[in-house]
Design a protein around this motif. Sequence first.
Motif, PDB file in Angstrom:
ATOM      1  N   PRO A  47       1.193  -1.237  -0.316  1.00  0.00           N
ATOM      2  CA  PRO A  47       0.077  -0.225  -0.073  1.00  0.00           C
ATOM      3  C   PRO A  47       0.884   1.064   0.185  1.00  0.00           C
ATOM      4  O   PRO A  47       0.603   2.022   0.968  1.00  0.00           O
ATOM      5  N   THR A  48       1.639   1.296  -1.377  1.00  0.00           N
ATOM      6  CA  THR A  48       3.095   2.650  -1.209  1.00  0.00           C
ATOM      7  C   THR A  48       2.275   3.310  -2.410  1.00  0.00           C
ATOM      8  O   THR A  48       3.145   4.565  -2.730  1.00  0.00           O
ATOM      9  N   LEU A  49       1.507   3.091  -2.914  1.00  0.00           N
ATOM     10  CA  LEU A  49       1.235   2.968  -4.736  1.00  0.00           C
ATOM     11  C   LEU A  49       0.513   4.067  -4.764  1.00  0.00           C
ATOM     12  O   LEU A  49      -0.760   3.063  -4.460  1.00  0.00           O
ATOM     13  N   SER A  50       0.058   5.162  -5.443  1.00  0.00           N
ATOM     14  CA  SER A  50      -1.124   5.408  -5.526  1.00  0.00           C
ATOM     15  C   SER A  50      -0.851   7.134  -6.874  1.00  0.00           C
ATOM     16  O   SER A  50       0.059   7.239  -6.955  1.00  0.00           O
ATOM     17  N   LEU A  51      -1.874   6.482  -7.250  1.00  0.00           N
ATOM     18  CA  LEU A  51      -2.423   7.169  -8.524  1.00  0.00           C
ATOM     19  C   LEU A  51      -2.154   8.841  -7.943  1.00  0.00           C
ATOM     20  O   LEU A  51      -2.198   9.495  -7.231  1.00  0.00           O
ATOM     21  N   VAL A  52      -1.447   9.329  -9.075  1.00  0.00           N
ATOM     22  CA  VAL A  52      -0.654  10.760  -8.426  1.00  0.00           C
ATOM     23  C   VAL A  52      -1.997  12.006  -9.536  1.00  0.00           C
ATOM     24  O   VAL A  52      -2.266  11.910  -9.971  1.00  0.00           O
ATOM     25  N   GLU A  53      -3.207  11.281  -8.423  1.00  0.00           N
ATOM     26  CA  GLU A  53      -4.550  12.600  -8.133  1.00  0.00           C
ATOM     27  C   GLU A  53      -4.861  13.584  -7.210  1.00  0.00           C
ATOM     28  O   GLU A  53      -6.058  13.416  -7.444  1.00  0.00           O
ATOM     29  N   HIS A  54      -3.945  13.434  -6.297  1.00  0.00           N
ATOM     30  CA  HIS A  54      -4.096  14.215  -5.030  1.00  0.00           C
ATOM     31  C   HIS A  54      -4.836  16.131  -5.706  1.00  0.00           C
ATOM     32  O   HIS A  54      -4.984  16.804  -4.867  1.00  0.00           O
ATOM     33  N   PHE A  55      -3.607  16.802  -6.414  1.00  0.00           N
ATOM     34  CA  PHE A  55      -3.360  17.923  -7.151  1.00  0.00           C
ATOM     35  C   PHE A  55      -2.781  19.240  -6.652  1.00  0.00           C
ATOM     36  O   PHE A  55      -3.654  19.956  -6.072  1.00  0.00           O
ATOM     37  N   ASP A  56      -2.204  18.852  -5.679  1.00  0.00           N
ATOM     38  CA  ASP A  56      -1.065  19.395  -4.332  1.00  0.00           C
ATOM     39  C   ASP A  56      -0.332  19.917  -5.062  1.00  0.00           C
ATOM     40  O   ASP A  56       0.480  21.129  -4.674  1.00  0.00           O
ATOM     41  N   HIS A  57       0.875  18.716  -6.287  1.00  0.00           N
ATOM     42  CA  HIS A  57       2.587  19.586  -5.878  1.00  0.00           C
ATOM     43  C   HIS A  57       2.066  18.180  -7.723  1.00  0.00           C
ATOM     44  O   HIS A  57       1.943  17.381  -8.197  1.00  0.00           O
ATOM     45  N   ILE A  58       3.449  18.569  -8.021  1.00  0.00           N
ATOM     46  CA  ILE A  58       3.929  17.730  -9.411  1.00  0.00           C
ATOM     47  C   ILE A  58       5.293  18.091  -9.693  1.00  0.00           C
ATOM     48  O   ILE A  58       5.246  17.132  -8.801  1.00  0.00           O
ATOM     49  N   ILE A  59       5.785  18.054 -10.424  1.00  0.00           N
ATOM     50  CA  ILE A  59       6.790  17.984 -10.413  1.00  0.00           C
ATOM     51  C   ILE A  59       7.969  18.213  -9.699  1.00  0.00           C
ATOM     52  O   ILE A  59       8.035  19.519  -9.093  1.00  0.00           O
ATOM     53  N   THR A  60       8.255  17.712  -8.992  1.00  0.00           N
ATOM     54  CA  THR A  60       9.184  17.732  -8.210  1.00  0.00           C
ATOM     55  C   THR A  60      11.169  17.725  -7.599  1.00  0.00           C
ATOM     56  O   THR A  60      11.448  17.242  -8.663  1.00  0.00           O
ATOM     57  N   ASN A  61      11.698  18.983  -7.855  1.00  0.00           N
ATOM     58  CA  ASN A  61      13.033  19.230  -7.756  1.00  0.00           C
ATOM     59  C   ASN A  61      13.930  18.632  -9.801  1.00  0.00           C
ATOM     60  O   ASN A  61      14.978  18.215 -10.297  1.00  0.00           O
ATOM     61  N   GLY A  62      13.014  19.886 -10.095  1.00  0.00           N
ATOM     62  CA  GLY A  62      12.795  19.231 -11.704  1.00  0.00           C
ATOM     63  C   GLY A  62      13.800  21.096 -11.915  1.00  0.00           C
ATOM     64  O   GLY A  62      14.348  21.471 -11.710  1.00  0.00           O
ATOM     65  N   TYR A  63      13.145  21.523 -13.323  1.00  0.00           N
ATOM     66  CA  TYR A  63      13.644  23.128 -14.177  1.00  0.00           C
ATOM     67  C   TYR A  63      13.083  23.447 -14.781  1.00  0.00           C
ATOM     68  O   TYR A  63      11.555  22.654 -15.068  1.00  0.00           O
ATOM     69  N   PRO A  64      12.550  24.830 -14.957  1.00  0.00           N
ATOM     70  CA  PRO A  64      12.364  25.472 -15.606  1.00  0.00           C
ATOM     71  C   PRO A  64      11.478  25.110 -17.131  1.00  0.00           C
ATOM     72  O   PRO A  64      13.022  25.226 -18.020  1.00  0.00           O
ATOM     73  N   ALA A  65      10.409  24.839 -17.857  1.00  0.00           N
ATOM     74  CA  ALA A  65      10.568  24.594 -18.709  1.00  0.00           C
ATOM     75  C   ALA A  65      10.753  25.699 -19.833  1.00  0.00           C
ATOM     76  O   ALA A  65      11.050  27.075 -19.761  1.00  0.00           O
TER      77      ALA A  65
END
Length: 260
Positions: free
Chosen positions: A17-35
Amino acid sequence: MWIVFLLLSAIVEAAPPTLSLVEHFDHIITNGYPATLGQAPYIVGLLMRAGAAGSWCGGSIIHHNWVLTAAHCTDDMDGATIFYGATRRTQALFSVNVSAEQIIQHPEWPQSIGNDIALIRTPHVDYWSLVNKVALPAIAERSKSYVDEMATTCGWGSTSDGSPLPEWLQCVDLRIISNQRCSRSYGRLPASVLCVDTPEGRSICDGDSGGPLVTMGEEPTLIGVTSFSDASSCTSVAPAGFTRVTAHLDWIEEVSGVAY
C-alpha cells in the motif's frame, strides 16, 4: 486516500500500500527545472469537472482533434476544460470545453493499472510553435522497452511536498528502468506499465496525472502517460510509473485513427 488504496489492491497484484495514483492535485514535478518557452507545445492542462468540483490533470496533443491522458483523471467526470499553449499556468493561449461524451476510457480500465489511459475528442486545433502535436511511437516499435534511455516529463504544480503551485511549467529528465526493478517497490506490474528512476527526489507528483513522458531529442516521441508514484512522498526516490504508450497503439488507432 482509502479510496486510492482499495482501487489499487484490485488492479495491482501483490502491490504494497505505497502505490498511489497521482491524483490529489497538490503538487507536480519535484526537483525539476523550468521549461523553456515552447519546449513542450504538445502538453495541455486539463480541468476535469465533476458537478461543482474540479480537479487538475495533464494531457498530450496527438492530433488536431485528440488529446491523450490518464483514465483515472476521467473517472466519473462530467467534462473537461482543455488549456492549450500554457507555459505559464494561468496564461493559456486558449481553452476549449468538452463533455463527458467526448472522453473515451480504455475498455479494460480499471481492471489493470497498465490500462490507465484515455482519449479526449476535441474541436479541431491548428498547430503552431506553441501548440503542436507530439508523435506516437511507430507500430514497428511496439516491443521496444526503452530501458536505460533518458526521457522527459513536464507539468505544473508544487516543486516539493506541500509547496505552492509554481506559475511556470516544470520539467524533469529521468532514466527508464525495467519493470522487474520497478516491481521491487510495488509488487508485480503488467508489461503495459513503464517506470523511471527518481534519484535525489526528482519525480512526478500529485496533479501530474495524464501528462506526457517523451523521448529526449529534437523530435520527441510520447512513450508514457503519467499514472502513479509512491504515496508516502513524491521525493521518496521510489520509481514513478507511467502507462506504456506502445502497449496501446492498436487501441489508440482504433478509437482515433492516429497511427505511425
